[in-house]
Design an enzyme around this catalytic site. Sequence first.
Site, PDB file in Angstrom:
ATOM      1  CG  HIS A 155      -1.737   1.227   1.420  1.00  0.00           C
ATOM      2  ND1 HIS A 155      -3.054   1.308   1.069  1.00  0.00           N
ATOM      3  CD2 HIS A 155      -1.421   2.448   1.915  1.00  0.00           C
ATOM      4  CE1 HIS A 155      -3.521   2.525   1.333  1.00  0.00           C
ATOM      5  NE2 HIS A 155      -2.530   3.226   1.853  1.00  0.00           N
ATOM      6  CD  GLU A 156       1.769   3.535   3.684  1.00  0.00           C
ATOM      7  OE1 GLU A 156       1.962   4.572   3.012  1.00  0.00           O
ATOM      8  OE2 GLU A 156       0.782   3.383   4.426  1.00  0.00           O
ATOM      9  CG  HIS A 159       0.708   6.234  -0.708  1.00  0.00           C
ATOM     10  ND1 HIS A 159      -0.340   6.957  -1.238  1.00  0.00           N
ATOM     11  CD2 HIS A 159       0.206   5.597   0.384  1.00  0.00           C
ATOM     12  CE1 HIS A 159      -1.425   6.754  -0.497  1.00  0.00           C
ATOM     13  NE2 HIS A 159      -1.125   5.925   0.481  1.00  0.00           N
ATOM     14  CG  ASP A 166      -4.462   6.806   1.421  1.00  0.00           C
ATOM     15  OD1 ASP A 166      -3.979   5.710   1.098  1.00  0.00           O
ATOM     16  OD2 ASP A 166      -3.944   7.554   2.273  1.00  0.00           O
TER      17      ASP A 166
END
Length: 795
Positions: A155-156, A159, A166
């Site tokens: 998830h990170e 980014h 998000d």
Amino acid sequence: MVLSLYAILFLALHLLPGMKSSMVHLNKNGYDGVVIAINPSVPEDEKLVQNIKEMVTEASTYLFHATKRRVYFRNVSILIPMTWKSKSEYLMPKQESYDQADVIVANPYLKYGDDPYTLQYGQCGEKGKYIHFTPNFLLTNNLPIYGSRGRVFVHEWAHLRWGIFDEYNVDQPFYISRRNTIEATRCSTHITGINVVFKECQGGSCITRPCRRDSLTGLYEAKCTFIPEKSQTAKDSIMFMQSLSSVTEFCTAETHNMEAPNLQNKMCNRRSTWDVIKDSEDFQNAPPMTGTDSPPRPTFSLLKSKQRVVCLVLDKSGSMDSEDRLFRMNQAVELYLIQIIEKGSLVGMVTFESFATIQNYLTNITDENAYEKITANLPQAADGGTSICSGLSAGFQAIIQSNQSTSGSEIVLLTDGEDNQISLCFEEVKQSGAIIHTIALGPAAAKELETLSNMTGGHRFYANKDINGLTDAFSRISSRSGSITQQAIQLESKSFTIPGKKWINGTVPVDSTIGNDTFFVVTWTIQKPEILLQDPKGTRYETSDFKEDKLNIRSARLRIPGIAETGTWTYHLLNKQAKSQVLTVTMTARARSPTTLPVIATAHMSQSTTHYPSPVIVYAQVSQGFLPVLGINVTAIIESEDGHQAILELWDNGAGADTVKNDGIYSRYFTDFHGNGRYSLKVHAQAKKNTARLSLRQKQNKALYMPGYLENGKIVLNPPRPDVNDDTAEAEVEDFSRLSSGGSFIVSGAPPAGSHTHVFPPGKITDLEAKFKGDQIQLSWTAPGNVLDKGKVES
């Protein structure tokens, strides 16, 4: 015209590198060069390293399937801090450092929150700065809250690497859909759950009631929470809730929820996360791998930081005679050795013209007198040609012959001359493993100079007419170890042209986060001025208290005894000459104590090279620990090769170039181009009249904390997170002043100064809101500028 320009901007932003030099590269579907660095203040713990390895190994397989067999983690370096004991398996780092790591492991500031997050403030598709995990997150079981650590890392990573955002929104958890139903802000809408208000909770169970509708907003009441079902069939999306076991993909064009009021829709023009990822540079050369096998397991290298080694490589060729350059260089080097370089560093010095001379092998900067061995050898006369490769080779020799490795050592290379032979030593530089910081002095400095910094992950600076430019550049070259409390911080850097027999006055605030090792320095061009400095309690320091240099480099310095008083310091300078002269004032300090994290400001441009008419964005980050500092004045000063200075106020208002309001990142578009070539950036951050505050709110771009799940019709709660009530969400900060160089950037294709027409459209409105006011609807938004975020729109 506007549409095609946005297309050009988008491409330009995609293709140009950001200023942080991550070493990650994708090679045949595998990521190499990923750096995970542990902060020096984290206690030694074997388990931490083990858990990092397990997290990355799990993440690699999850990432591989989420990207449809396109990418995985192949080689990862874990950077062990100098504060840990040495082991035989630890290797020497090359250019890897804490400051430029992709992932940092550090305690949260003020014991606040273990939510993993990514510092990401660029536009859609632009890389982030770093991922921050706390030791607590890596050492305790957070499985029910965030899902497995490997999933959180993916998830990170999305980014950080692909610049996506998000798909939830903590501030706007519900919205009214086109079908006039209230929906939870999520992606995809196939994720099922219930909306409830928690009445009272004891142990792991709660009494709940259904959410009521608010007649004013048409949405659910403020305390309403979406609780997802634990068992789902939906596969997306990783950017909404990676903790659900069914979620293994990113939202695609088919499943993307364009209506959700989340940052992904706001920043990426309602495109799906998978759309943005597919357009990334990574995916242009990573076709899916054939077969059905899982990817190979990642390989880990453990690297241990070493004592800081710096060799100054200084130009003394004939051209350094002009415009007082030799003097200015010597003043800046002396300031660097006395005030900036951290105690316990090893420093050497080489000077070069058409050949190079080792002036000093590595000297340990242990005390006040150690630096004098080096300053005594600063060049007093300029002559000869310019051979940068000779200088670099001698720099490497000075390090090797002092029994140190060039690997992970730093070279500070300063030159004002042209040299078309630099490329001859590119290979030697690559092999050395050293980091090269370059300072181009004046408009004629060799054009390939920046290639040396880009190749090795060093800083790049440009100094020209701004007499403080060299001092500001050297002040920025501090240790990259993550020990912020040891770094010198610049509080003031000003120059004044003072008429004969006239006084000039000024003030500098000293706040309670700094005050150790505080210096006040005055330089002049003709004759030493009368100096008067007064601390907040009225103690006066006069000219006789300032130590003048033995080298006659026209500078006088006062080291403030003990810890500098907190409050406003006042200075008065008198030009005793009949003629006008230029005086400069510089003030630096370190953290007040090893446990006090100082307020710091850093700055950089969104790109290190830009081709007109692509605008660039100026970014300044002001923080204490990991907490943003809000409500201050931040000004950028950008100087072009012809000496023209553009002054730009930076904003943290969530409009124009600024991604998120009140996150301590102050931003602005820069469009005031004055011809081609090098431009320098410096930023001044000032807190005045007690308006500054520290934000304790949760960060953006983080893995979503889940309060609980619905399992077999029953709500199962997670432990509550350490919440911050809104009334304590900000803390006061005293008045302060910080100055930081943001390095240099290069512009091409720009028309000559003053002749360019405005080709930039007004900025985009990104925060339109509608509210009921009686029987009317009130619209509100932040007005864009006429030229991106500058000026006023005509209508």
